[in-house]
Design an enzyme around this catalytic site. Sequence first.
Site, PDB file in Angstrom:
ATOM      1  N   ALA A 138       4.954   3.926   2.429  1.00 13.80           N
ATOM      2  CA  ALA A 138       3.456   3.433   2.985  1.00 13.80           C
ATOM      3  C   ALA A 138       2.222   5.115   3.128  1.00 13.80           C
ATOM      4  CB  ALA A 138       2.844   2.141   3.819  1.00 13.80           C
ATOM      5  N   ASN A 139       1.235   4.645   2.878  1.00  6.07           N
ATOM      6  CA  ASN A 139       0.257   5.411   3.249  1.00  6.07           C
ATOM      7  C   ASN A 139      -0.511   5.037   4.339  1.00  6.07           C
ATOM      8  OD1 ASN A 139       0.548   6.036   0.858  1.00  6.07           O
ATOM      9  ND2 ASN A 139      -1.647   7.352   0.432  1.00  6.07           N
ATOM     10  N   ARG A 140      -0.784   5.837   5.614  1.00  6.24           N
ATOM     11  CA  ARG A 140      -1.455   5.796   6.963  1.00  6.24           C
ATOM     12  C   ARG A 140      -2.653   5.435   6.380  1.00  6.24           C
ATOM     13  NH1 ARG A 140       1.113   8.110  11.125  1.00  6.24           N
ATOM     14  NH2 ARG A 140       2.380  10.331   9.519  1.00  6.24           N
ATOM     15  N   SER A 141      -2.936   3.986   7.195  1.00  8.43           N
ATOM     16  CA  SER A 141      -4.535   3.432   6.974  1.00  8.43           C
ATOM     17  C   SER A 141      -4.138   2.588   7.685  1.00  8.43           C
ATOM     18  CB  SER A 141      -4.236   2.743   5.650  1.00  8.43           C
ATOM     19  OG  SER A 141      -5.942   2.547   5.942  1.00  8.43           O
TER      20      SER A 141
END
Length: 215
Positions: free
Chosen positions: A29-32
């Site tokens: 995942a991306n960091r968000s």
Amino acid sequence: EARPPLTGKHALVTAGPTHEPIDPVRYIANRSSGKQGYAIAAALAALGARVTLVSGPVALATPPGVTRIDVETAREMAAAVETALPADIAVMVAAVADWRVEAAGQKIKKGAAGTPALTLVENPDILATLAASPRRPTLLIGFAAETEHVADHAQAKLARKGCDWIVANDVSGDVMGGDTNSVRIVTRDGIEEWPAAAKADVAARLARRIADALA
Ligand code: C5P
């Protein structure tokens, strides 16, 4: 009293990360945190828009008056965006994973087979696809998280993605997961630098800017 300025408009917002499974128990995942996107959805609703929020996995409450559609992967997000059209306004805030994994059907076991290698496959670019669509929203806004050369990279991204504005945020500080944000609004006419502010205030100002642009 006058009607709120976005009455009768449909606004589509994407927010949060996407999760791309490696196997049934793991993902990349991306960091968000989703905070900025959720604040924008809330601000657009507060100005009278009908808001559809297509959200990746986040730990946030749905803002009042917003219709939320939960998705996990980039491909699910792309499909949900397509289903939500037509829209007058789209603000693509999600931190979409650029790649998905050729996922295993069963949990990958440690041990005998050695360290597994992940094969990555490029995900669809939801923003660029929407920009090229016959159902392109009237006002299409992308985000750009940059750590350096923020304005230059945002100008390039505006052209590459085919959107109307890029909201460029400098994520070299502690923006990620935090409650404040420092952004520049990059349009074909130039760059507006906005002072660092609470994500809710950035969202309110962006919503007003959107209402002005459509007026
Ligand atoms: O290319 P980059 O990921 O930096 O672009 C960021 C912008 O593009 C954001 O608005 C993001 O929501 C959108 N995007 C998208 N689909 C992707 C990748 C990014 O909609 N696969």
